[in-house]
Scaffold this motif. Structure first.
Motif, PDB file in Angstrom:
ATOM      1  N   LYS A   1     108.899  56.951 -22.056  1.00 51.67           N
ATOM      2  CA  LYS A   1     109.731  56.871 -20.843  1.00 51.67           C
ATOM      3  C   LYS A   1     109.226  57.913 -19.848  1.00 51.67           C
ATOM      4  O   LYS A   1     108.500  58.831 -20.237  1.00 51.67           O
ATOM      5  CB  LYS A   1     111.197  57.088 -21.183  1.00 51.67           C
TER       6      LYS A   1
ATOM      7  N   ALA B   1     123.669  47.499 -22.593  1.00 54.69           N
ATOM      8  CA  ALA B   1     124.262  46.930 -23.803  1.00 54.69           C
ATOM      9  C   ALA B   1     124.203  45.403 -23.705  1.00 54.69           C
ATOM     10  O   ALA B   1     123.871  44.856 -22.645  1.00 54.69           O
ATOM     11  CB  ALA B   1     125.710  47.396 -23.941  1.00 54.69           C
TER      12      ALA B   1
ATOM     13  N   ASP C   1     118.565  58.841 -17.560  1.00 54.58           N
ATOM     14  CA  ASP C   1     119.288  58.528 -18.801  1.00 54.58           C
ATOM     15  C   ASP C   1     119.185  57.047 -19.151  1.00 54.58           C
ATOM     16  O   ASP C   1     119.363  56.663 -20.309  1.00 54.58           O
ATOM     17  CB  ASP C   1     120.773  58.894 -18.665  1.00 54.58           C
ATOM     18  N   PHE C   2     118.939  56.222 -18.128  1.00 50.03           N
ATOM     19  CA  PHE C   2     118.862  54.770 -18.353  1.00 50.03           C
ATOM     20  C   PHE C   2     117.638  54.414 -19.212  1.00 50.03           C
ATOM     21  O   PHE C   2     117.718  53.605 -20.127  1.00 50.03           O
ATOM     22  CB  PHE C   2     118.788  54.046 -17.005  1.00 50.03           C
TER      23      PHE C   2
ATOM     24  N   GLU D   1     113.088  50.427 -24.012  1.00 52.41           N
ATOM     25  CA  GLU D   1     114.478  50.625 -24.449  1.00 52.41           C
ATOM     26  C   GLU D   1     115.281  51.257 -23.325  1.00 52.41           C
ATOM     27  O   GLU D   1     114.831  52.238 -22.712  1.00 52.41           O
ATOM     28  CB  GLU D   1     114.466  51.541 -25.677  1.00 52.41           C
ATOM     29  N   THR D   2     116.464  50.681 -23.056  1.00 55.56           N
ATOM     30  CA  THR D   2     117.301  51.190 -21.960  1.00 55.56           C
ATOM     31  C   THR D   2     118.735  51.389 -22.433  1.00 55.56           C
ATOM     32  O   THR D   2     119.072  51.075 -23.569  1.00 55.56           O
ATOM     33  CB  THR D   2     117.342  50.181 -20.794  1.00 55.56           C
ATOM     34  N   ALA D   3     119.560  51.852 -21.483  1.00 63.78           N
ATOM     35  CA  ALA D   3     120.990  52.046 -21.767  1.00 63.78           C
ATOM     36  C   ALA D   3     121.778  50.748 -21.667  1.00 63.78           C
ATOM     37  O   ALA D   3     122.995  50.756 -21.849  1.00 63.78           O
ATOM     38  CB  ALA D   3     121.556  53.072 -20.782  1.00 63.78           C
TER      39      ALA D   3
ATOM     40  N   ARG E   1     115.434  54.937 -22.055  1.00 70.20           N
ATOM     41  CA  ARG E   1     115.679  55.695 -23.285  1.00 70.20           C
ATOM     42  C   ARG E   1     114.455  55.787 -24.169  1.00 70.20           C
ATOM     43  O   ARG E   1     114.374  56.658 -25.028  1.00 70.20           O
ATOM     44  CB  ARG E   1     116.795  55.033 -24.071  1.00 70.20           C
TER      45      ARG E   1
ATOM     46  N   VAL F   1     124.457  54.613 -14.080  1.00 65.96           N
ATOM     47  CA  VAL F   1     123.758  55.489 -15.028  1.00 65.96           C
ATOM     48  C   VAL F   1     122.561  56.096 -14.308  1.00 65.96           C
ATOM     49  O   VAL F   1     121.791  55.375 -13.654  1.00 65.96           O
ATOM     50  CB  VAL F   1     123.269  54.679 -16.260  1.00 65.96           C
TER      51      VAL F   1
END
Ligand SMILES: Cc1cc2nc3c(=O)[nH]c(=O)nc-3n(C[C@H](O)[C@H](O)[C@H](O)COP(=O)(O)OP(=O)(O)OC[C@H]3O[C@@H](n4cnc5c(N)ncnc54)[C@H](O)[C@@H]3O)c2cc1C
Length: 269
Positions: free
Chosen positions: A210, A156, A145-146, A152-154, A148, A141
């Motif tokens: 961010k 999961a 974009d990672f 908070e990140t991408a 967020r 990623v």
């Protein structure tokens, strides 16, 4: 609370599937959060014994793949004339102080995503990619974009940051990192990471939830200050115990100018 220290990534991925399980890397942020009662993991999955997460591999073009468990101290000692890796090393050198740099890891910092931390802003400026693993495989990623939002990140559930990939950057480009903090070793009030060869690519940290990316900025002082003033006028930076929003708006143009001008002098001879 259960503590386990697997030797392989597959074991770690499976262990993280338990409810409220968390990775433990250097513990520099996680243990503080646990002490404050902000998080209460049911299981800590230490990444310390997983060899696949260690080491810095220099690529043929001068870029680097940095394993997630690489410490800030190891990255700080990276000697590279390629702009991307040089930028990461400069950011690592101003993370906290020696004790934190000896334990803290890039994977932990990236996953934690503190908006005032030093790597996120450097990784976004360097066009880095974040490598993420899970039982489903590996994905890459883009850093921009990672990250967020506020912490908070991408990522999961049950995913692990396994590495970061930092491209070499433009041929002949230089890199610089300008950090303004209350005292040496503190998190940034505002920081600016820059790579420049003619034009500058920049990211601004500590200035919102961010990093904010700016590309194609002319490296003349007037253009850099104008870019910073435009950013200050168009954004709503946070005010907190370190500085007010007005103070952040006031200092961001000069930090942008300093970082980009320093980067524009090119790589070390
Ligand atoms: C006094 C002090 C001053 C500091 N000053 C600065 C500073 O100036 N600049 C700066 O940038 N940082 C600073 N830090 C933060 C420091 O850089 C931490 O090392 C970093 O935020 C977290 O890294 P860690 O390896 O300790 O992660 P941990 O604390 O072990 O983990 C942090 C979080 O990330 C998760 N995690 C860890 N590794 C992974 C992984 N590979 N994949 C997925 N999730 C993972 C954990 O579950 C946890 O939620 C400071 C810390 C302290 C204690």
């Amino acid at each position: 609370m259960e503590y386990i220290a697997p030797r392989t990534l597959d074991e770690a991925y499976r262990a993280l599937e338990a409810d409220e399980a968390r990775c433990l890397a250097g513990g520099q942020s996680l243990v503080a959060m646990m002490n404050l009662g902000l998080v209460a993991p049911s299981r800590l999955v230490s990444l310390r014994r997983i060899d696949a997460l260690r080491g810095i591999a220099v690529q043929p073009d001068g870029g680097v793949r940095i394993g997630a468990m690489t410490t800030h101290a190891e990255i700080a000692s990276l000697a590279s004339s390629a702009a991307g890796p040089a930028l990461l090393a400069k950011a690592a050198r101003v993370v906290a102080y020696p004790a934190v740099r000896a334990w803290g890891t890039i994977g932990g910092s990236v996953a934690h995503a503190d908006p005032s931390a030093d790597y996120p802003v450097a990784l976004v400026a360097a066009d880095a990619m974040i490598e993420i693993g899970s039982t489903s495989g590996t994905r890459l990623v883009a850093a921009q974009d990672f990250f967020r939002g506020f912490f908070e990140t991408a990522l999961a559930r049950a995913e692990i940051v396994t590495a970061v990939h930092v491209p070499a950057g433009p041929e002949g480009a230089g890199a610089a990192y300008a950090k303004l903090s209350l005292v040496v070793g503190d998190f940034a009030i505002v920081s600016v990471a820059a790579i420049a060869s003619g034009k500058a690519q920049l990211a601004v940290g500590g200035y919102g939830p961010k990093p904010i990316r700016l590309t194609g900025v002319d490296v003349a002082d007037s253009a850099l200050l104008a870019a910073g003033q435009a950013l200050a006028a168009a954004t709503d930076p946070p005010g907190d115990h370190r500085a007010s929003a007005a103070y952040r708006r006031r200092v961001v143009p000069e930090l942008i100018r300093r970082a980009a001008r320093a980067a524009s002098t090119g790589p070390p001879a």
